[in-house]
Design a protein around this motif. Structure first.
Motif, PDB file in Angstrom:
ATOM      1  N   LYS A  68       0.871  -1.170   0.000  1.00 37.42           N
ATOM      2  CA  LYS A  68       0.000   0.000   0.000  1.00 37.42           C
ATOM      3  C   LYS A  68       0.909   1.220   0.000  1.00 37.42           C
ATOM      4  O   LYS A  68       1.676   1.421   0.923  1.00 37.42           O
ATOM      5  CB  LYS A  68      -0.865  -0.002   1.259  1.00 37.42           C
ATOM      6  CG  LYS A  68      -1.651  -1.289   1.412  1.00 37.42           C
ATOM      7  CD  LYS A  68      -3.008  -1.049   2.031  1.00 37.42           C
ATOM      8  CE  LYS A  68      -3.890  -2.249   1.816  1.00 37.42           C
ATOM      9  NZ  LYS A  68      -4.442  -2.825   3.037  1.00 37.42           N
ATOM     10  N   TYR A  71       0.237   5.998   2.393  1.00 37.53           N
ATOM     11  CA  TYR A  71      -0.295   5.858   3.738  1.00 37.53           C
ATOM     12  C   TYR A  71       0.112   4.515   4.324  1.00 37.53           C
ATOM     13  O   TYR A  71      -0.136   3.468   3.742  1.00 37.53           O
ATOM     14  CB  TYR A  71      -1.818   5.998   3.631  1.00 37.53           C
ATOM     15  CG  TYR A  71      -2.609   5.522   4.808  1.00 37.53           C
ATOM     16  CD1 TYR A  71      -2.521   6.178   6.030  1.00 37.53           C
ATOM     17  CD2 TYR A  71      -3.468   4.430   4.686  1.00 37.53           C
ATOM     18  CE1 TYR A  71      -3.268   5.752   7.104  1.00 37.53           C
ATOM     19  CE2 TYR A  71      -4.219   3.993   5.755  1.00 37.53           C
ATOM     20  CZ  TYR A  71      -4.109   4.644   6.960  1.00 37.53           C
ATOM     21  OH  TYR A  71      -4.849   4.217   8.033  1.00 37.53           O
ATOM     22  N   ARG A  72       0.800   4.543   5.456  1.00 33.45           N
ATOM     23  CA  ARG A  72       1.307   3.291   6.008  1.00 33.45           C
ATOM     24  C   ARG A  72       0.750   3.002   7.389  1.00 33.45           C
ATOM     25  O   ARG A  72       1.284   3.465   8.394  1.00 33.45           O
ATOM     26  CB  ARG A  72       2.832   3.334   6.106  1.00 33.45           C
ATOM     27  CG  ARG A  72       3.542   3.197   4.781  1.00 33.45           C
ATOM     28  CD  ARG A  72       5.042   3.326   5.005  1.00 33.45           C
ATOM     29  NE  ARG A  72       5.742   3.421   3.743  1.00 33.45           N
ATOM     30  CZ  ARG A  72       6.404   2.420   3.187  1.00 33.45           C
ATOM     31  NH1 ARG A  72       6.484   1.259   3.778  1.00 33.45           N
ATOM     32  NH2 ARG A  72       7.017   2.591   2.039  1.00 33.45           N
ATOM     33  N   PRO A  73      -0.319   2.235   7.445  1.00 32.46           N
ATOM     34  CA  PRO A  73      -0.779   1.800   8.754  1.00 32.46           C
ATOM     35  C   PRO A  73       0.024   0.563   9.159  1.00 32.46           C
ATOM     36  O   PRO A  73       0.671  -0.047   8.304  1.00 32.46           O
ATOM     37  CB  PRO A  73      -2.235   1.393   8.478  1.00 32.46           C
ATOM     38  CG  PRO A  73      -2.242   0.936   7.056  1.00 32.46           C
ATOM     39  CD  PRO A  73      -1.118   1.641   6.345  1.00 32.46           C
ATOM     40  N   ARG A  75       0.617  -2.976   9.380  1.00 32.90           N
ATOM     41  CA  ARG A  75      -0.060  -4.106   8.718  1.00 32.90           C
ATOM     42  C   ARG A  75       0.332  -5.454   9.293  1.00 32.90           C
ATOM     43  O   ARG A  75      -0.351  -6.447   9.085  1.00 32.90           O
ATOM     44  CB  ARG A  75       0.254  -4.080   7.219  1.00 32.90           C
ATOM     45  CG  ARG A  75      -0.238  -2.816   6.535  1.00 32.90           C
ATOM     46  CD  ARG A  75       0.218  -2.776   5.097  1.00 32.90           C
ATOM     47  NE  ARG A  75      -0.294  -3.913   4.334  1.00 32.90           N
ATOM     48  CZ  ARG A  75       0.294  -4.393   3.247  1.00 32.90           C
ATOM     49  NH1 ARG A  75       1.406  -3.848   2.794  1.00 32.90           N
ATOM     50  NH2 ARG A  75      -0.229  -5.410   2.615  1.00 32.90           N
ATOM     51  N   ASP A 125       5.199  -0.494   8.374  1.00 33.78           N
ATOM     52  CA  ASP A 125       4.409  -1.651   7.958  1.00 33.78           C
ATOM     53  C   ASP A 125       4.420  -2.751   9.010  1.00 33.78           C
ATOM     54  O   ASP A 125       3.436  -3.432   9.223  1.00 33.78           O
ATOM     55  CB  ASP A 125       4.983  -2.235   6.653  1.00 33.78           C
ATOM     56  CG  ASP A 125       5.111  -1.178   5.560  1.00 33.78           C
ATOM     57  OD1 ASP A 125       4.081  -0.846   4.975  1.00 33.78           O
ATOM     58  OD2 ASP A 125       6.230  -0.677   5.325  1.00 33.78           O
ATOM     59  N   SER A 144      -2.220   2.586  16.260  1.00 30.13           N
ATOM     60  CA  SER A 144      -3.479   1.875  16.062  1.00 30.13           C
ATOM     61  C   SER A 144      -3.210   0.517  15.429  1.00 30.13           C
ATOM     62  O   SER A 144      -2.337   0.377  14.574  1.00 30.13           O
ATOM     63  CB  SER A 144      -4.389   2.691  15.146  1.00 30.13           C
ATOM     64  OG  SER A 144      -5.393   1.837  14.613  1.00 30.13           O
ATOM     65  N   LYS A 146      -5.711  -1.166  14.030  1.00 32.01           N
ATOM     66  CA  LYS A 146      -6.952  -1.404  13.283  1.00 32.01           C
ATOM     67  C   LYS A 146      -6.741  -1.888  11.854  1.00 32.01           C
ATOM     68  O   LYS A 146      -7.689  -2.278  11.177  1.00 32.01           O
ATOM     69  CB  LYS A 146      -7.796  -0.128  13.255  1.00 32.01           C
ATOM     70  CG  LYS A 146      -8.368   0.208  14.621  1.00 32.01           C
ATOM     71  CD  LYS A 146      -9.609   1.082  14.513  1.00 32.01           C
ATOM     72  CE  LYS A 146     -10.233   1.302  15.889  1.00 32.01           C
ATOM     73  NZ  LYS A 146      -9.951   2.646  16.423  1.00 32.01           N
ATOM     74  N   HIS A 147      -5.484  -1.806  11.380  1.00 32.44           N
ATOM     75  CA  HIS A 147      -5.234  -2.244   9.995  1.00 32.44           C
ATOM     76  C   HIS A 147      -4.301  -3.444   9.919  1.00 32.44           C
ATOM     77  O   HIS A 147      -3.732  -3.728   8.872  1.00 32.44           O
ATOM     78  CB  HIS A 147      -4.665  -1.081   9.174  1.00 32.44           C
ATOM     79  CG  HIS A 147      -5.625   0.064   9.079  1.00 32.44           C
ATOM     80  ND1 HIS A 147      -6.614   0.113   8.137  1.00 32.44           N
ATOM     81  CD2 HIS A 147      -5.769   1.164   9.863  1.00 32.44           C
ATOM     82  CE1 HIS A 147      -7.329   1.215   8.332  1.00 32.44           C
ATOM     83  NE2 HIS A 147      -6.833   1.871   9.367  1.00 32.44           N
ATOM     84  N   GLU A 149      -2.992  -6.905   9.322  1.00 32.60           N
ATOM     85  CA  GLU A 149      -3.418  -8.015   8.457  1.00 32.60           C
ATOM     86  C   GLU A 149      -2.785  -9.332   8.888  1.00 32.60           C
ATOM     87  O   GLU A 149      -3.320 -10.399   8.631  1.00 32.60           O
ATOM     88  CB  GLU A 149      -3.028  -7.716   6.998  1.00 32.60           C
ATOM     89  CG  GLU A 149      -3.755  -6.504   6.426  1.00 32.60           C
ATOM     90  CD  GLU A 149      -3.094  -5.984   5.152  1.00 32.60           C
ATOM     91  OE1 GLU A 149      -2.970  -6.759   4.193  1.00 32.60           O
ATOM     92  OE2 GLU A 149      -2.680  -4.807   5.145  1.00 32.60           O
ATOM     93  N   PRO A 176      -8.448  -5.993  13.623  1.00 26.53           N
ATOM     94  CA  PRO A 176      -9.633  -6.436  12.891  1.00 26.53           C
ATOM     95  C   PRO A 176      -9.782  -7.948  13.032  1.00 26.53           C
ATOM     96  O   PRO A 176      -8.772  -8.647  13.153  1.00 26.53           O
ATOM     97  CB  PRO A 176      -9.324  -6.085  11.435  1.00 26.53           C
ATOM     98  CG  PRO A 176      -8.007  -5.444  11.408  1.00 26.53           C
ATOM     99  CD  PRO A 176      -7.392  -5.469  12.753  1.00 26.53           C
ATOM    100  N   ARG A 179      -7.960 -11.421   9.750  1.00 25.68           N
ATOM    101  CA  ARG A 179      -6.504 -11.267   9.649  1.00 25.68           C
ATOM    102  C   ARG A 179      -5.890 -12.650   9.647  1.00 25.68           C
ATOM    103  O   ARG A 179      -6.550 -13.637   9.973  1.00 25.68           O
ATOM    104  CB  ARG A 179      -5.965 -10.459  10.839  1.00 25.68           C
ATOM    105  CG  ARG A 179      -6.334 -11.076  12.160  1.00 25.68           C
ATOM    106  CD  ARG A 179      -5.643 -10.466  13.365  1.00 25.68           C
ATOM    107  NE  ARG A 179      -5.759 -11.417  14.468  1.00 25.68           N
ATOM    108  CZ  ARG A 179      -6.717 -11.364  15.377  1.00 25.68           C
ATOM    109  NH1 ARG A 179      -7.633 -10.409  15.368  1.00 25.68           N
ATOM    110  NH2 ARG A 179      -6.769 -12.279  16.330  1.00 25.68           N
TER     111      ARG A 179
END
Ligand code: ADP
Ligand code: MG
Length: 428
Positions: A68, A71-73, A75, A125, A144, A146-147, A149, A176, A179
């Protein structure tokens, strides 16, 4: 079998060969394919068999193939029980991702959180973390999950031993529900299976070399000795054998300090590594030991867990652990990567019952040798030493969660958890 045939991408293969690995270890060969397929995996193999790369390589493969931009949440999250392990896993992540566009960070207690927070703010990441600091920073809103994976629970058995179950459950609620979950463990107990059942979805289970096989190839010896003569005996063994790199285990932090001082007075360079040492002191001790400037590293079980010390020729149990499994972990430090090693235990009368428990677990009798001038005390009591293990384990746990200072009692843990909950609620 090659890394290439496992389906890893070119940049990863380049990093692997830079690291000098030629073939995947058995656990890597078994774990990497199902992880690449996106399955949940439960993997168990003894310490030193390359589990880190077993999850790191396919994780990085997935993240880079599905990158991605901008933007790097966070992961991927890797949870480890101790700071040292977190630092080591992070080191591996950095090495393996050298030729990838992947950013990573590590967080753990015992050091200033500011640089950690700043690093996360830049966008990463992969996050490697110990549970306490992770929950702290999350509750402060500094990160956070929340992302996420991919979630990896490394050294899951020790996580449980150190009382991290509740923290793990808290962490899971922050991610989430859809995942990929990976669980890696040196042992495969009933509790591990239970935890796996609650974390993993329809997991593929892989295993390599049952623990006892490793135990059989390590030369083990017991020296029965009077308690009061242990220090002189260990100094004699190290000096006479001219041993250059010796890992010594004691039951307590205090014991580790005391023995280290005696070694130094005897002219043997030594350093202690345990939970009361600052992060800087621990890193320095480990680096000195690895480079050869420190001959003897004296460690407690928790501090030593998972330390990556390749090809260690000698492990000495200055005292036996009262938990038999810890013995297996300790001696697993010798003979890493196929090299043979020697494990010696100094056993006084009050440790005989521990010795019996260990022999039962490994299903073999360890040869006993008595050294002249260091005979056991025939009048000593065989009453076992008081474990006090729970207290130690709680301390280990507090170390990692760090930020609140006082107390090692169950009560203060409970209070702390409560305040954490409260904060989280008010943040919501
Ligand atoms: P574990 O987590 O199973 O205890 P580690 O991941 O810490 O083991 O790896 C132990 C050692 O083996 C490390 O020094 C690592 O660099 C090395 N290693 C890992 N994979 C390989 C490989 N395929 N070939 C050679 N050495 C390896
Ligand atoms: Mg490991």
């Amino acid at each position: 079998m090659s890394f290439k045939s496992l389906g890893l991408s070119e940049p990863l293969l380049k990093a692997i060969s830079k690291k000098g690995y030629e073939t995947p270890s058995p656990i890597q060969a078994k774990a990497i394919p199902p992880v690449l397929e996106g399955k949940d995996v439960l993997a168990s193999a003894q310490t030193g068999t390359g589990k880190t790369a077993g999850f790191t390589l396919p994780m990085l493969h997935f993240l880079s193939e599905n990158s991605k931009e901008k933007y790097r949440p966070i992961r991927a999250l890797v949870l480890t029980p101790t700071r040292e392990l977190a630092a080591q896993v992070f080191e591996n992540v950095k090495e393996y991702s050298e030729f990838l566009n992947i950013r990573s960070a590590v967080i753990f207690g015992g050091v200033n959180q500011k640089p950690q927070v700043a690093k996360i703010r830049q966008g990463i990441d992969v996050l490697v973390a110990t549970p306490g600091r992770l929950l702290d920073l999350e509750s402060q809103g500094a990160l956070s999950l929340k992302h996420v994976e991919i979630f990896v629970l490394d050294e899951a058995d020790r996580m449980l031993d150190m009382g991290f179950l509740r923290d793990i459950e808290r962490v899971m609620k922050l991610m989430p529900s859809k995942r990929q979950n990976l669980m890696f463990s040196a042992t495969f107990s009933k509790d591990i299976k239970k935890l796996a059942y609650s974390i993993l979805n329809n997991p593929v289970q892989v295993e390599a070399t049952p623990e006892n096989t490793a135990v059989e190839i390590i030369a083990q010896k017991v020296h029965r000795v009077a308690k009061a003569k242990k220090t002189d005996l260990i100094i004699k063994l190290i000096s006479d054998g001219n041993w250059k790199q010796v890992l010594v285990f004691t039951r307590t932090k205090h014991g580790a300090n005391r023995l280290t001082k005696k070694m130094i007075s005897a002219g043997i360079t030594a350093a202690a590594i345990h939970g009361n040492k600052s992060q800087g002191a621990r890193t320095k001790a480990l680096a000195g030991f690895k480079s050869g400037s420190v001959r003897v590293l004296v460690a407690t079980d928790i501090a030593a867990r998972g330390l990556d010390i390749p090809l260690l020729p000698h492990v000495i149990n200055f005292e036996l652990p009262n938990i038999s499994e810890d013995y297996v972990h300790r001696i697993g430090r010798t003979g890493r990567a196929g090299a043979s090693g020697e494990a010696i235990s100094l056993v006084s009368a009050d440790e005989i019952s521990y010795l019996r428990g260990i022999e039962k677990l490994i299903d073999m009798k360890i040869d006993v040798e008595i050294i002249e001038g260091f005979e056991p005390d025939p009048n000593a009591s065989t009453e076992p030493i008081k474990p006090g293990q729970n207290r130690n384990r709680n301390q280990g746990r507090n170390r990692n969660s760090n930020s609140r200072s006082s107390g090692n009692s169950t009560n203060s843990n409970r209070n702390r958890n409560r305040s954490r909950n409260r904060r989280r609620t008010s943040n919501n």
